[in-house]
Write a protein that holds these residues in place. Structure first.
Motif, PDB file in Angstrom:
ATOM      1  N   ILE A 308       0.831  -1.210   0.000  1.00  0.00           N
ATOM      2  CA  ILE A 308       0.000   0.000   0.000  1.00  0.00           C
ATOM      3  C   ILE A 308       0.861   1.253   0.000  1.00  0.00           C
ATOM      4  O   ILE A 308       0.632   2.198  -0.767  1.00  0.00           O
ATOM      5  N   ASP A 309       1.880   1.266   0.856  1.00  0.00           N
ATOM      6  CA  ASP A 309       2.726   2.448   1.021  1.00  0.00           C
ATOM      7  C   ASP A 309       3.516   2.774  -0.240  1.00  0.00           C
ATOM      8  O   ASP A 309       3.477   3.910  -0.732  1.00  0.00           O
ATOM      9  N   SER A 310       4.244   1.800  -0.750  1.00  0.00           N
ATOM     10  CA  SER A 310       5.185   2.075  -1.842  1.00  0.00           C
ATOM     11  C   SER A 310       4.650   1.769  -3.241  1.00  0.00           C
ATOM     12  O   SER A 310       4.812   2.573  -4.157  1.00  0.00           O
ATOM     13  N   LEU A 311       4.025   0.602  -3.390  1.00  0.00           N
ATOM     14  CA  LEU A 311       3.594   0.216  -4.733  1.00  0.00           C
ATOM     15  C   LEU A 311       2.300   0.898  -5.158  1.00  0.00           C
ATOM     16  O   LEU A 311       1.970   0.916  -6.337  1.00  0.00           O
ATOM     17  N   ILE A 312       1.582   1.487  -4.209  1.00  0.00           N
ATOM     18  CA  ILE A 312       0.377   2.233  -4.576  1.00  0.00           C
ATOM     19  C   ILE A 312       0.579   3.732  -4.369  1.00  0.00           C
ATOM     20  O   ILE A 312       0.607   4.502  -5.332  1.00  0.00           O
ATOM     21  N   ILE A 313       0.737   4.161  -3.093  1.00  0.00           N
ATOM     22  CA  ILE A 313       0.760   5.601  -2.805  1.00  0.00           C
ATOM     23  C   ILE A 313       2.001   6.287  -3.391  1.00  0.00           C
ATOM     24  O   ILE A 313       1.890   7.325  -4.047  1.00  0.00           O
ATOM     25  N   CYS A 314       3.182   5.705  -3.190  1.00  0.00           N
ATOM     26  CA  CYS A 314       4.410   6.317  -3.738  1.00  0.00           C
ATOM     27  C   CYS A 314       4.388   6.319  -5.266  1.00  0.00           C
ATOM     28  O   CYS A 314       4.844   7.278  -5.895  1.00  0.00           O
ATOM     29  N   THR A 315       3.868   5.245  -5.861  1.00  0.00           N
ATOM     30  CA  THR A 315       3.791   5.170  -7.328  1.00  0.00           C
ATOM     31  C   THR A 315       2.900   6.272  -7.879  1.00  0.00           C
ATOM     32  O   THR A 315       3.247   6.939  -8.868  1.00  0.00           O
ATOM     33  N   LEU A 316       1.727   6.475  -7.260  1.00  0.00           N
ATOM     34  CA  LEU A 316       0.807   7.512  -7.722  1.00  0.00           C
ATOM     35  C   LEU A 316       1.429   8.905  -7.570  1.00  0.00           C
ATOM     36  O   LEU A 316       1.274   9.752  -8.459  1.00  0.00           O
ATOM     37  N   THR A 317       2.144   9.131  -6.467  1.00  0.00           N
ATOM     38  CA  THR A 317       2.830  10.419  -6.289  1.00  0.00           C
ATOM     39  C   THR A 317       3.866  10.619  -7.385  1.00  0.00           C
ATOM     40  O   THR A 317       3.935  11.687  -8.017  1.00  0.00           O
ATOM     41  N   GLY A 318       4.681   9.592  -7.629  1.00  0.00           N
ATOM     42  CA  GLY A 318       5.725   9.675  -8.650  1.00  0.00           C
ATOM     43  C   GLY A 318       5.169   9.918 -10.042  1.00  0.00           C
ATOM     44  O   GLY A 318       5.687  10.755 -10.796  1.00  0.00           O
ATOM     45  N   LEU A 319       4.094   9.212 -10.389  1.00  0.00           N
ATOM     46  CA  LEU A 319       3.473   9.391 -11.710  1.00  0.00           C
ATOM     47  C   LEU A 319       2.890  10.798 -11.852  1.00  0.00           C
ATOM     48  O   LEU A 319       2.981  11.407 -12.919  1.00  0.00           O
ATOM     49  N   ALA A 320       2.296  11.309 -10.777  1.00  0.00           N
ATOM     50  CA  ALA A 320       1.745  12.669 -10.811  1.00  0.00           C
ATOM     51  C   ALA A 320       2.848  13.693 -11.067  1.00  0.00           C
ATOM     52  O   ALA A 320       2.667  14.646 -11.836  1.00  0.00           O
ATOM     53  N   LEU A 321       4.005  13.493 -10.445  1.00  0.00           N
ATOM     54  CA  LEU A 321       5.144  14.402 -10.637  1.00  0.00           C
ATOM     55  C   LEU A 321       5.664  14.339 -12.066  1.00  0.00           C
ATOM     56  O   LEU A 321       5.994  15.367 -12.671  1.00  0.00           O
ATOM     57  N   ILE A 322       5.751  13.132 -12.604  1.00  0.00           N
ATOM     58  CA  ILE A 322       6.310  12.946 -13.945  1.00  0.00           C
ATOM     59  C   ILE A 322       5.334  13.442 -15.013  1.00  0.00           C
ATOM     60  O   ILE A 322       5.707  14.170 -15.937  1.00  0.00           O
ATOM     61  N   LEU A 323       4.056  13.061 -14.895  1.00  0.00           N
ATOM     62  CA  LEU A 323       3.057  13.430 -15.906  1.00  0.00           C
ATOM     63  C   LEU A 323       2.819  14.930 -15.960  1.00  0.00           C
ATOM     64  O   LEU A 323       2.633  15.502 -17.045  1.00  0.00           O
ATOM     65  N   SER A 324       2.817  15.580 -14.791  1.00  0.00           N
ATOM     66  CA  SER A 324       2.598  17.027 -14.755  1.00  0.00           C
ATOM     67  C   SER A 324       3.832  17.811 -15.186  1.00  0.00           C
ATOM     68  O   SER A 324       3.751  19.018 -15.444  1.00  0.00           O
ATOM     69  N   GLY A 325       4.988  17.138 -15.256  1.00  0.00           N
ATOM     70  CA  GLY A 325       6.227  17.775 -15.690  1.00  0.00           C
ATOM     71  C   GLY A 325       6.943  18.566 -14.619  1.00  0.00           C
ATOM     72  O   GLY A 325       8.008  19.145 -14.883  1.00  0.00           O
ATOM     73  N   VAL A 326       6.408  18.587 -13.409  1.00  0.00           N
ATOM     74  CA  VAL A 326       7.012  19.420 -12.360  1.00  0.00           C
ATOM     75  C   VAL A 326       8.351  18.869 -11.875  1.00  0.00           C
ATOM     76  O   VAL A 326       9.124  19.590 -11.240  1.00  0.00           O
ATOM     77  N   TRP A 327       8.637  17.597 -12.196  1.00  0.00           N
ATOM     78  CA  TRP A 327       9.926  17.032 -11.761  1.00  0.00           C
ATOM     79  C   TRP A 327      11.107  17.737 -12.431  1.00  0.00           C
ATOM     80  O   TRP A 327      12.235  17.690 -11.935  1.00  0.00           O
ATOM     81  N   LYS A 328      10.824  18.440 -13.534  1.00  0.00           N
ATOM     82  CA  LYS A 328      11.881  19.177 -14.242  1.00  0.00           C
ATOM     83  C   LYS A 328      11.905  20.658 -13.851  1.00  0.00           C
ATOM     84  O   LYS A 328      12.679  21.424 -14.402  1.00  0.00           O
ATOM     85  N   SER A 329      11.058  21.035 -12.902  1.00  0.00           N
ATOM     86  CA  SER A 329      10.983  22.446 -12.491  1.00  0.00           C
ATOM     87  C   SER A 329      12.036  22.764 -11.427  1.00  0.00           C
ATOM     88  O   SER A 329      12.850  21.915 -11.061  1.00  0.00           O
ATOM     89  N   ASP A 330      11.973  23.987 -10.932  1.00  0.00           N
ATOM     90  CA  ASP A 330      12.901  24.398  -9.874  1.00  0.00           C
ATOM     91  C   ASP A 330      12.412  24.003  -8.488  1.00  0.00           C
ATOM     92  O   ASP A 330      13.117  24.201  -7.502  1.00  0.00           O
ATOM     93  N   PHE A 331      11.201  23.478  -8.421  1.00  0.00           N
ATOM     94  CA  PHE A 331      10.636  23.089  -7.128  1.00  0.00           C
ATOM     95  C   PHE A 331      11.308  21.828  -6.588  1.00  0.00           C
ATOM     96  O   PHE A 331      11.847  21.027  -7.351  1.00  0.00           O
TER      97      PHE A 331
END
Length: 458
Positions: A308-331
């Motif tokens: 639940i912790d890593s394969l679901i919640i962490c995965t969804l957080t990571g995908l949200a960061l990648i899909l929105s493109g914010v992982w390449k921002s200054d944040f």
């Protein structure tokens, strides 16, 4: 070399390749030893979360024990930790987080088995268990120094690190950023709320955890799914970036720096372990209190915590960061995740993330208060428990007033030191884990056969 540089060097050494290899290696060992149980028995494990028999001796239900463990693990690591890993290691870090979680499920299973197998009761009649007890009762009294070493490290982490300062700072910073409330005011309110719960003991902590953790986890998952739904056509591209980034150099920090494969591996595994705590020895302390007579049953339920912790919640957080493109921002950190939520829900998104981060961090404080309490009881007995609880609440209060980098580094070091005696015990007692697993599987087969014969008679 000043004190902070010295401590940073020690921290980097402890959390370097040897410990990460040992953590993942232990998971790989149990994966093969238990015939990939985290795959074959996952449906059964997920079913047990809600339908465990709860007919053994214990203080709380198996679901309550899982929620208490999740309360301590689902926290800033799922929001801040994932963002930090992806920022430093690129999308490929998420792949290595999956690897750590997959093998970590087998480790968490073994921890749950041994927690029930070797648990005991303190002088107040309350269940006590965890690595210190399976070291002492499983490995033998000559290993008591190893058990004491674990317990001492656990108290340090609870009072100085994951259990207090880092969580308090996450809450006060998030609320100040979103609502403009003074961190000192937030800290005082937080300390009062914590005191109201922790002085009620495990029963009180479990009641809060079983209400807050499922609600916030589901709400957070739904909001992440909204982000994924908005970028649904780009999801295959995101997975391609994750796989390629895991094995190839990829751009990070807006192309200014390159995130190498080694950075992706190190950040993915380290942050994954930090988030789900598989192998650190914390979760079996709460697992020991579950009402079950079968160690392997609680092992399966404990295993779902990492899922639940890593394969679901962490995965969804990571995908949200990648899909929105914010992982390449200054944040970075929580601000990066906040930017991802803001891209879909400009007003509600940041406020919801503040609420999520605050509640996740709050439940982490509660979970670690119990972990530290059981470690304290092991070393000093039951007489000083209320004194420990008072000290814990004071440390929560101090967390809003102090920002001591030295304390955080010491806590991180202690966190790593917790893992060492626990991993030694897991490997030493692996035959017990295998034996208990076979006993439980035989029990399930017999139970299934009886059920089938009754059905045929009807």
């Amino acid at each position: 070399m000043n004190l902070i540089d010295l401590l940073n060097n020690i921290d980097s050494f402890i959390w370097g390749p040897p410990l990460l290899i040992l953590l993942v290696g232990t998971g790989i060992f149990f994966t093969f030893k238990l015939n990939f149980l985290q795959i074959t028995k996952l449906p059964k494990a997920l079913k047990l979360i809600f339908f465990a028999e709860n007919d053994g001796s214990g203080d709380i239900s198996s679901f309550g024990a899982l929620c208490t463990a999740l309360a301590a693990t689902v926290g800033t690591g799922n929001i801040v930790g994932v963002a930090t890993a992806v920022k430093a290691g690129g999308p490929g870090a998420l792949f290595w987080m999956w690897v750590a979680a997959f093998f970590g499920m087998a480790t968490k299973y073994a921890e749950g088995v041994l927690a029930i197998k070797y648990r005991t009761k303190d002088k107040n009649g309350q269940i006590s268990g965890g690595p210190m007890y399976y070291i002492l009762n499983g490995m033998g009294k000559k290993y008591k120094p190893l058990a004491m070493f674990f317990a001492f490290s656990g108290i340090l982490v609870a009072l100085l690190g994951i259990g207090t300062f880092t969580q308090v700072n996450a809450i006060t910073d998030a609320i100040k950023g979103s609502l403009g409330i003074n961190p000192k005011v937030t800290g005082i309110v937080l300390a009062v709320l914590v005191s109201l719960v922790v002085f009620g003991g495990l029963q009180s902590i479990s009641k809060v955890a079983t209400k807050v953790v499922p609600f916030m986890s589901i709400a957070y998952i739904v909001l992440c799914l909204l982000i994924l739904g908005t970028y649904i056509k780009e999801i295959p591209i995101a997975f391609s970036l994750i796989i390629k980034g895991a094995f190839n150099t990829t751009a990070a920090f807006c192309g200014f720096l390159g995130a190498t494969v080694s950075m992706a591996i190190r950040n993915g595994i380290a942050r994954g372990v930090f988030s789900n705590e598989s192998g650190l020895g914390s979760a079996p302390i709460s697992a020991a209190a579950a009402k079950t007579e079968w160690p392997a049953e609680q092992g399966l339920i404990s295993m779902t915590g990492t899922f639940i912790d890593s394969l679901i919640i962490c995965t969804l957080t990571g995908l949200a960061l990648i899909l929105s493109g914010v992982w390449k921002s200054d944040f970075n950190g929580a601000l990066m995740t906040q930017a991802a939520f803001k891209s879909i829900l400009p007003t509600i998104g940041p406020l919801f993330l503040t609420l999520s981060l605050s509640l996740f961090a709050f439940t982490t404080i509660l979970g670690w208060s119990y972990y530290g309490e059981r470690c304290f009881e092991f070393l000093f007995g039951v007489k000083g428990i209320n004194g420990y609880r008072t000290l814990f609440v004071l440390m929560v209060l101090l967390g809003a007033f102090l920002r001591l980098e030295v304390v955080w580094i010491i806590a991180d070091i202690a966190n790593g030191l917790m893992a060492l005696p626990n991993l030694i015990a897991l490997l030493f007692l692996s035959p017990v884990v295998v034996s208990e697993t076979k006993l439980y599987m035989t029990h399930l087969d017999k139970k299934s056969s009886i059920k089938e014969s009754k059905t045929m008679e009807m």
